[in-house]
Scaffold this active site. Structure first.
Site, PDB file in Angstrom:
ATOM      1  N   GLY A 102     -32.725  23.803 -58.168  1.00 50.05           N
ATOM      2  CA  GLY A 102     -32.309  21.736 -57.040  1.00 50.05           C
ATOM      3  C   GLY A 102     -33.232  22.213 -56.201  1.00 50.05           C
ATOM      4  O   GLY A 102     -33.524  23.132 -55.523  1.00 50.05           O
TER       5      GLY A 102
ATOM      6  N   ARG B  22     -35.092  23.217 -63.668  1.00 50.56           N
ATOM      7  CA  ARG B  22     -34.042  24.307 -64.379  1.00 50.56           C
ATOM      8  C   ARG B  22     -34.097  25.430 -65.201  1.00 50.56           C
ATOM      9  O   ARG B  22     -33.093  25.988 -66.328  1.00 50.56           O
ATOM     10  CB  ARG B  22     -32.555  24.507 -64.511  1.00 50.56           C
ATOM     11  CG  ARG B  22     -32.320  23.403 -62.686  1.00 50.56           C
ATOM     12  CD  ARG B  22     -30.699  22.683 -62.612  1.00 50.56           C
ATOM     13  NE  ARG B  22     -30.431  22.077 -61.731  1.00 50.56           N
ATOM     14  CZ  ARG B  22     -29.801  22.608 -60.501  1.00 50.56           C
ATOM     15  NH1 ARG B  22     -29.602  24.061 -60.439  1.00 50.56           N
ATOM     16  NH2 ARG B  22     -29.332  21.840 -59.504  1.00 50.56           N
TER      17      ARG B  22
ATOM     18  N   ASP C 191     -29.956  31.222 -57.033  1.00 44.28           N
ATOM     19  CA  ASP C 191     -29.494  32.502 -57.480  1.00 44.28           C
ATOM     20  C   ASP C 191     -30.176  32.459 -58.940  1.00 44.28           C
ATOM     21  O   ASP C 191     -30.048  34.165 -59.291  1.00 44.28           O
ATOM     22  CB  ASP C 191     -28.242  32.203 -57.170  1.00 44.28           C
ATOM     23  CG  ASP C 191     -27.048  34.118 -57.954  1.00 44.28           C
ATOM     24  OD1 ASP C 191     -27.451  34.869 -58.151  1.00 44.28           O
ATOM     25  OD2 ASP C 191     -26.665  33.595 -59.282  1.00 44.28           O
TER      26      ASP C 191
ATOM     27  N   THR D 221     -30.932  27.319 -51.103  1.00 42.20           N
ATOM     28  CA  THR D 221     -29.837  26.748 -51.559  1.00 42.20           C
ATOM     29  C   THR D 221     -29.577  25.394 -50.040  1.00 42.20           C
ATOM     30  O   THR D 221     -29.510  26.670 -49.415  1.00 42.20           O
ATOM     31  CB  THR D 221     -28.987  27.284 -52.636  1.00 42.20           C
ATOM     32  OG1 THR D 221     -27.535  26.132 -52.490  1.00 42.20           O
ATOM     33  CG2 THR D 221     -28.790  28.760 -51.480  1.00 42.20           C
TER      34      THR D 221
ATOM     35  N   ASP E 127     -26.339  24.890 -50.490  1.00 37.83           N
ATOM     36  CA  ASP E 127     -25.560  25.458 -50.658  1.00 37.83           C
ATOM     37  C   ASP E 127     -24.461  26.861 -49.555  1.00 37.83           C
ATOM     38  O   ASP E 127     -23.686  26.918 -50.035  1.00 37.83           O
ATOM     39  CB  ASP E 127     -24.643  25.885 -52.151  1.00 37.83           C
ATOM     40  CG  ASP E 127     -24.862  24.427 -52.900  1.00 37.83           C
ATOM     41  OD1 ASP E 127     -24.800  23.090 -52.566  1.00 37.83           O
ATOM     42  OD2 ASP E 127     -25.344  24.677 -54.155  1.00 37.83           O
TER      43      ASP E 127
ATOM     44  N   ASP F 200     -24.390  29.855 -50.297  1.00 41.15           N
ATOM     45  CA  ASP F 200     -24.453  30.779 -51.499  1.00 41.15           C
ATOM     46  C   ASP F 200     -25.403  32.038 -51.490  1.00 41.15           C
ATOM     47  O   ASP F 200     -24.509  32.767 -52.636  1.00 41.15           O
ATOM     48  CB  ASP F 200     -23.529  30.117 -51.710  1.00 41.15           C
ATOM     49  CG  ASP F 200     -24.779  29.313 -53.545  1.00 41.15           C
ATOM     50  OD1 ASP F 200     -25.731  29.008 -53.072  1.00 41.15           O
ATOM     51  OD2 ASP F 200     -23.714  28.981 -54.425  1.00 41.15           O
TER      52      ASP F 200
ATOM     53  N   ARG G   1     -20.444  24.180 -55.389  1.00 42.43           N
ATOM     54  CA  ARG G   1     -20.205  24.559 -56.695  1.00 42.43           C
ATOM     55  C   ARG G   1     -19.386  25.916 -57.097  1.00 42.43           C
ATOM     56  O   ARG G   1     -17.995  25.806 -57.472  1.00 42.43           O
ATOM     57  CB  ARG G   1     -21.676  24.657 -57.746  1.00 42.43           C
ATOM     58  CG  ARG G   1     -21.185  25.409 -58.888  1.00 42.43           C
ATOM     59  CD  ARG G   1     -22.204  25.180 -59.996  1.00 42.43           C
ATOM     60  NE  ARG G   1     -22.936  24.180 -60.193  1.00 42.43           N
ATOM     61  CZ  ARG G   1     -23.217  23.217 -61.687  1.00 42.43           C
ATOM     62  NH1 ARG G   1     -21.798  24.363 -62.113  1.00 42.43           N
ATOM     63  NH2 ARG G   1     -23.493  22.098 -60.938  1.00 42.43           N
TER      64      ARG G   1
END
Ligand code: F6P
Length: 344
Positions: free
Chosen positions: A11, A72, A103, A125, A127, A129, A171
């Site tokens: 993304g 992706r 990741d 990211t 996120d 994460d 997510r």
């Protein structure tokens, strides 16, 4: 002259162009040629590249998205792709790859490194994460956008005496929900790490109501799930090449439940890809630039199989295997801080 490839995978996220620019500009000192690989790993399979000159990266620092495009694509879905990728590396004379991704993209980078392909990773990211780095770039921009949205939703929620449920990305990890919820003064924050209890949420909202606070903001991460179920809410069950389904919709389910139980007018805002778009914050531009420069230094030192990471105030190379495979979830001490304000 060394030829280095750079790609962006997964993304998109604000700050990707700042990394690309930093890689190109800091390579000029070593007189390297930088090859832009289009659309993530797909570009290396298809042989879709462009030369990134100093001129090509002019003016891209504040620009969102990625000038290289992204996908992706998982080359390991088909073993033939790995041979194609190798052939293209040889054909273009690429001696090292800077892979900018999360990741999934960096998981591929690690496998390629283990097969002898020289790769350096840059953690990206919204996120936040990824393990091994205190922060990824893009995250600060995302939480600034969400905090601004929460501020705006506060004024309308208060005027109409409503509950507003704000659904954000996240997510497996609720970093965006937790940090922007704290910054925006959310009255309830629901994250994937902590399954929620509908009775408890309603108790909190009622407690506010009884204190005379006739509005509430509930922030929910897309991957949050109730205590009694392991099912996340999806928009589509179709999986991408890394096996991920498209999440979304938990906000509507929550809002319906709150309205039914409390009989309070409730609305939903799903922020979606707004969180990933637009110009990076100053913080993300600086972090992305530092990462790009550090990745070039890794290549100069032939220090492959590494990811550049922010640890404290420093950017350090860490083994890719320390970063991928297991995601970095929200620190519970941080979530506990956010909980102090629930129902108040
Ligand atoms: O990049 C990660 C992420 O932001 C997740 O939080 C979210 O689930 C996903 O991207 C959605 O991305 P897309 O719609 O591009 O598949």
């Amino acid at each position: 002259m060394r030829k280095i490839g750079v790609l962006t995978g997964g993304g998109d996220c604000p700050g990707l162009n700042a990394v690309i620019r930093a890689v190109v500009r800091s390579s000029i000192r070593y007189e390297w040629e930088i090859i832009g690989i289009r659309n993530g790993w797909k570009g290396l399979i298809d042989g879709d590249i462009e030369l990134l000159t100093d001129y090509a990266v002019s003016g891209i620092l504040p620009k969102g998205g990625t000038i290289l495009g992204t996908s992706r694509t998982n080359p390991y879905k088909n073993p033939e792709n790995i041979q194609k990728l190798r052939d293209n590396l040889k054909r273009f004379g690429i001696e090292g790859i800077v892979a900018i991704g999360g990741d999934d993209t960096l998981g591929v980078a690690l496998k390629l490194h283990e097969e002898g392909i020289p790769v350096v990773g840059v953690p990206k990211t919204i996120d936040n994460d990824l393990n091994g780095t205190d922060y990824t770039f893009g995250f600060d921009t995302a939480i600034s956008i969400v905090t601004d949205a929460i501020d705006r939703l506060h004024t309308t929620a208060e005027s109409h005496r409503r509950v507003i449920v704000v659904e954000v990305m996240g997510r497996h990890a609720g970093w965006i929900a937790t940090m922007s919820g704290i910054a925006g003064g959310a009255d309830e924050i629901l994250i994937p790490e902590v399954p929620f209890d509908m009775d408890e949420i309603c108790r909190h909202l009622m407690a506010r109501y009884e204190r005379g606070k006739r509005f509430s903001i509930v922030v929910v991460a897309e991957g949050a799930k109730p205590k009694d179920s392991d099912m996340v809410i999806t928009q589509s069950s179709e999986r991408d090449e890394f096996g991920h389904v498209r999440l979304g919709g938990i906000g509507h389910i929550l809002a319906r439940e709150i309205e039914n139980r409390l009989h309070v007018d409730t609305r939903v805002t799903i922020l979606g890809h707004v969180q990933r778009g637009g110009s990076p914050t100053a913080h993300d531009r600086i972090l992305a630039t530092r990462f790009g420069v550090a990745a070039v230094e890794c290549i100069k030192n032939n220090d492959f199989g590494k990811m550049v990471a922010l640890q404290g105030d420093s950017i350090v190379p860490i083994p890719l295997q320390d970063a991928v495979g297991e995601l970095k979830t929200v620190k519970m001490e941080l979530y506990e801080i956010s909980k102090i304000f629930f129902g108040r």
